[in-house]
Design a protein around this motif. Structure first.
Motif, PDB file in Angstrom:
ATOM      1  N   PRO A 169       0.821  -1.215   0.000  1.00  0.00           N
ATOM      2  CA  PRO A 169       0.000   0.000   0.000  1.00  0.00           C
ATOM      3  C   PRO A 169       0.853   1.263   0.000  1.00  0.00           C
ATOM      4  N   MET A 170       0.328   2.281  -0.631  1.00  0.00           N
ATOM      5  CA  MET A 170       1.025   3.559  -0.683  1.00  0.00           C
ATOM      6  C   MET A 170       0.987   4.227   0.684  1.00  0.00           C
ATOM      7  N   LYS A 171       2.072   4.905   1.020  1.00  0.00           N
ATOM      8  CA  LYS A 171       2.094   5.678   2.250  1.00  0.00           C
ATOM      9  C   LYS A 171       1.282   6.940   2.016  1.00  0.00           C
ATOM     10  N   ARG A 172       0.135   7.022   2.648  1.00  0.00           N
ATOM     11  CA  ARG A 172      -0.815   8.091   2.355  1.00  0.00           C
ATOM     12  C   ARG A 172      -0.477   9.349   3.149  1.00  0.00           C
ATOM     13  N   GLU A 173       0.515  10.043   2.664  1.00  0.00           N
ATOM     14  CA  GLU A 173       0.943  11.329   3.230  1.00  0.00           C
ATOM     15  C   GLU A 173       1.348  12.253   2.092  1.00  0.00           C
ATOM     16  N   ASP A 174       1.014  13.527   2.251  1.00  0.00           N
ATOM     17  CA  ASP A 174       1.369  14.536   1.244  1.00  0.00           C
ATOM     18  C   ASP A 174       0.899  14.107  -0.146  1.00  0.00           C
ATOM     19  N   HIS A 175      -0.323  13.622  -0.216  1.00  0.00           N
ATOM     20  CA  HIS A 175      -0.879  13.115  -1.468  1.00  0.00           C
ATOM     21  C   HIS A 175      -2.189  13.832  -1.771  1.00  0.00           C
ATOM     22  N   PHE A 176      -2.720  13.595  -2.947  1.00  0.00           N
ATOM     23  CA  PHE A 176      -4.010  14.147  -3.348  1.00  0.00           C
ATOM     24  C   PHE A 176      -5.058  13.033  -3.313  1.00  0.00           C
ATOM     25  N   ILE A 177      -6.229  13.369  -2.791  1.00  0.00           N
ATOM     26  CA  ILE A 177      -7.345  12.420  -2.775  1.00  0.00           C
ATOM     27  C   ILE A 177      -8.345  12.859  -3.836  1.00  0.00           C
ATOM     28  N   VAL A 178      -8.596  11.991  -4.809  1.00  0.00           N
ATOM     29  CA  VAL A 178      -9.546  12.285  -5.882  1.00  0.00           C
ATOM     30  C   VAL A 178     -10.772  11.411  -5.681  1.00  0.00           C
ATOM     31  N   CYS A 179     -11.931  12.059  -5.533  1.00  0.00           N
ATOM     32  CA  CYS A 179     -13.184  11.342  -5.304  1.00  0.00           C
ATOM     33  C   CYS A 179     -13.967  11.256  -6.607  1.00  0.00           C
ATOM     34  N   GLY A 180     -14.192  10.044  -7.081  1.00  0.00           N
ATOM     35  CA  GLY A 180     -14.959   9.857  -8.306  1.00  0.00           C
ATOM     36  C   GLY A 180     -14.101   9.362  -9.452  1.00  0.00           C
ATOM     37  N   THR A 181     -14.782   8.822 -10.462  1.00  0.00           N
ATOM     38  CA  THR A 181     -14.093   8.349 -11.669  1.00  0.00           C
ATOM     39  C   THR A 181     -14.736   8.952 -12.917  1.00  0.00           C
ATOM     40  N   SER A 182     -15.171  10.202 -12.792  1.00  0.00           N
ATOM     41  CA  SER A 182     -15.710  10.900 -13.959  1.00  0.00           C
ATOM     42  C   SER A 182     -14.581  11.214 -14.935  1.00  0.00           C
ATOM     43  N   MET A 183     -14.914  11.743 -16.106  1.00  0.00           N
ATOM     44  CA  MET A 183     -13.897  12.090 -17.098  1.00  0.00           C
ATOM     45  C   MET A 183     -12.942  13.133 -16.545  1.00  0.00           C
ATOM     46  N   MET A 184     -13.484  14.114 -15.832  1.00  0.00           N
ATOM     47  CA  MET A 184     -12.637  15.140 -15.221  1.00  0.00           C
ATOM     48  C   MET A 184     -11.701  14.514 -14.184  1.00  0.00           C
ATOM     49  N   ALA A 185     -12.237  13.590 -13.388  1.00  0.00           N
ATOM     50  CA  ALA A 185     -11.421  12.936 -12.370  1.00  0.00           C
ATOM     51  C   ALA A 185     -10.301  12.115 -12.999  1.00  0.00           C
ATOM     52  N   MET A 186     -10.629  11.343 -14.028  1.00  0.00           N
ATOM     53  CA  MET A 186      -9.629  10.486 -14.663  1.00  0.00           C
ATOM     54  C   MET A 186      -8.525  11.311 -15.310  1.00  0.00           C
ATOM     55  N   ASN A 187      -8.904  12.385 -15.991  1.00  0.00           N
ATOM     56  CA  ASN A 187      -7.899  13.249 -16.624  1.00  0.00           C
ATOM     57  C   ASN A 187      -7.028  13.942 -15.584  1.00  0.00           C
ATOM     58  N   THR A 188      -7.643  14.369 -14.480  1.00  0.00           N
ATOM     59  CA  THR A 188      -6.883  15.028 -13.409  1.00  0.00           C
ATOM     60  C   THR A 188      -5.888  14.053 -12.776  1.00  0.00           C
ATOM     61  N   ILE A 189      -6.338  12.822 -12.560  1.00  0.00           N
ATOM     62  CA  ILE A 189      -5.449  11.796 -11.993  1.00  0.00           C
ATOM     63  C   ILE A 189      -4.246  11.572 -12.898  1.00  0.00           C
ATOM     64  N   ASN A 190      -4.497  11.498 -14.203  1.00  0.00           N
ATOM     65  CA  ASN A 190      -3.391  11.304 -15.155  1.00  0.00           C
ATOM     66  C   ASN A 190      -2.400  12.457 -15.116  1.00  0.00           C
ATOM     67  N   GLN A 191      -2.933  13.669 -15.052  1.00  0.00           N
ATOM     68  CA  GLN A 191      -2.057  14.846 -15.033  1.00  0.00           C
ATOM     69  C   GLN A 191      -1.221  14.887 -13.754  1.00  0.00           C
ATOM     70  N   LEU A 192      -1.818  14.569 -12.619  1.00  0.00           N
ATOM     71  CA  LEU A 192      -1.077  14.548 -11.358  1.00  0.00           C
ATOM     72  C   LEU A 192      -0.019  13.442 -11.371  1.00  0.00           C
ATOM     73  N   HIS A 193      -0.397  12.296 -11.928  1.00  0.00           N
ATOM     74  CA  HIS A 193       0.536  11.166 -11.992  1.00  0.00           C
ATOM     75  C   HIS A 193       1.737  11.481 -12.885  1.00  0.00           C
ATOM     76  N   GLN A 194       1.488  12.159 -13.995  1.00  0.00           N
ATOM     77  CA  GLN A 194       2.579  12.525 -14.904  1.00  0.00           C
ATOM     78  C   GLN A 194       3.563  13.482 -14.250  1.00  0.00           C
ATOM     79  N   ARG A 195       3.106  14.229 -13.256  1.00  0.00           N
ATOM     80  CA  ARG A 195       3.973  15.168 -12.544  1.00  0.00           C
ATOM     81  C   ARG A 195       4.627  14.534 -11.317  1.00  0.00           C
ATOM     82  N   GLY A 196       4.463  13.216 -11.178  1.00  0.00           N
ATOM     83  CA  GLY A 196       5.103  12.503 -10.084  1.00  0.00           C
ATOM     84  C   GLY A 196       4.455  12.713  -8.738  1.00  0.00           C
ATOM     85  N   LEU A 197       3.181  13.098  -8.716  1.00  0.00           N
ATOM     86  CA  LEU A 197       2.468  13.343  -7.459  1.00  0.00           C
ATOM     87  C   LEU A 197       1.662  12.113  -7.062  1.00  0.00           C
ATOM     88  N   ASP A 198       1.626  11.823  -5.777  1.00  0.00           N
ATOM     89  CA  ASP A 198       0.883  10.662  -5.274  1.00  0.00           C
ATOM     90  C   ASP A 198      -0.609  10.960  -5.241  1.00  0.00           C
TER      91      ASP A 198
END
Length: 404
Positions: free
Chosen positions: A233-262
């Motif tokens: 499991p990921m150490k859940r500290e200094d991370h972003f919590i995204v609620c939902g799997t809408s198109m906006m949520a999925m795109n935001t998750i990808n953008q955060l992941h590409q920037r190396g953010l948890d």
């Protein structure tokens, strides 16, 4: 006053159902205690193998009473599994009472009334807990086995060949509850047949439900580990919590992941669909299945140590509840919310998020300005996009703004 009465009725009616089921169990105890060959004599037997089978008289009744009392406790907590089991047990109790004690009309009437009560208020019993359900299922499973075994001994003369020992009774009970039915032991008397029917009904409901609840998660977890291996499991500290799997949520998750953010994702989709979510995101992610507005789920996601929580569900009301729950846990948590319907912006503002995003309003306003020939600069765009007028982080945590 009428509204208060209605609210009171809604809040206590499940307790009335529990009391009705409890009374059925207590009436059975009263019946057993008053009969000859009392089942309570079993507790004074030092060597069970030498017990006279006659002393087992009324044992099935006694087990039914124990079943009902335990299930009444589960009904107080609105457990769905307790509702299912209580329904099956009351049907069995009604059949037994109707056939063997037809003179006890008050018990029959109470049983029928309890069944109707259970059916009418079935929607009140919708709670489930893996831990509580497992413990409750284990207890009811043990009692069901005891009920079927004692009952087989009690009605032993009504079977062909006769059931005259506890091992044969246990064997017949397991074969009947699992609906295997080898046919080597057959009920030939009417009483034995009615008892066998009750064991089959209980086996289909109680036995199947209990085994699934107890062993299902263990088997499923073992297969997942075998196929996927142990997931750290990921150490859940200094991370972003995204609620939902809408198109906006999925795109935001990808953008955060590409920037190396948890990122930790909360979705109401079941765990079986996690691979589909990760396939859409093209990577491995920390995903939690649950209600994003549930405080326990948010705490599990590490909301107290996160950088921000993003409410990006497709329903504006859900997003508002997510923010309220988040603020209830941590007043300092940074919040971002998407407004899918622009008419809800003022309502969402009342929740006081740090950032409000309204793609619908933003797109329509940009289009209107372009069609009207108005000049659009960066400041205007940012003002339209971020309705709160503030960034998500304090100035000391943010980079210096660009002069352009």
């Amino acid at each position: 006053m009428f509204k208060k009465i209605i609210n009171l009725w809604v809040s206590v009616r499940h307790n009335l159902v529990a009391i009705a089921v409890l009374l059925n169990g207590l009436l059975i105890f009263k019946t057993v205690y008053g009969m000859s060959g009392n089942v309570f004599e079993l507790f004074h037997i030092s060597n069970f193998s030498e017990a006279n089978i006659a002393s087992l008289t009324n044992a099935p009744w006694f087990m039914l009473g124990v079943f009902l009392v335990i299930n009444s406790i589960g009904l107080v907590f609105r457990a769905r599994i307790a509702w299912v089991m209580s329904l099956a047990l009351l049907v069995t109790t009604l059949l037994f009472t109707w056939h063997f004690l037809p003179d006890q009309q008050h018990s029959i009437n109470l049983c029928i009334a309890s069944l109707l009560f259970l059916i009418l208020l079935r929607k009140d019993f919708n709670r489930s807990s893996v831990t509580a359900g497992g413990i409750f299922s284990l207890i009811t499973f043990v009692i069901l086995v005891a009920y079927a075994t004692y009952g087989s001994l009690y009605f032993g003369d009504g079977f062909k060949p006769k059931i005259d020992n506890i091992m044969t009774a246990f064997y017949f009970s397991m074969v009947t509850m699992t609906t295997v039915g080898y046919g080597d032991i057959l009920p030939v008397s009417e009483a034995a047949r009615i008892f066998t029917i009750s064991v089959i009904i209980a086996g289909i409901t109680v036995f199947a439900t209990s085994v699934t609840t107890i062993f299902g998660p263990l088997i499923r977890g073992g297969l997942n580990k075998l196929v996927k291996g142990n997931k750290i499991p990921m150490k859940r500290e200094d991370h972003f919590i995204v609620c939902g799997t809408s198109m906006m949520a999925m795109n935001t998750i990808n953008q955060l992941h590409q920037r190396g953010l948890d990122v930790t994702i909360i979705t109401n989709r079941p765990e079986d669909e996690f691979p589909l979510i990760e396939q859409s995101l093209d990577g491995k992610f920390d995903i939690i299945s649950g209600d994003s507005s549930d405080s326990s789920v948010l705490k599990k996601a590490g909301i107290e140590n996160c950088r921000a929580i993003l409410a990006l569900a497709e329903n504006d009301a859900d997003n508002a509840f997510i923010l309220l729950s988040a603020r209830d846990i941590s007043a300092d948590v940074k919040t971002v919310v998407i407004v899918n319907d622009s008419k809800n912006i003022n309502k969402i503002k009342m929740v006081q998020p740090d950032i409000i995003l309204s793609p619908q309003l933003f797109g329509s306003e940009v289009l209107a300005r372009m069609l009207n020939g108005e000049e659009i600069d960066n400041k205007v765009l940012i003002s339209m996009l971020l309705n709160s007028g503030h960034g998500i982080f304090d100035k000391k945590d943010s980079a210096e703004p660009s002069p352009h």
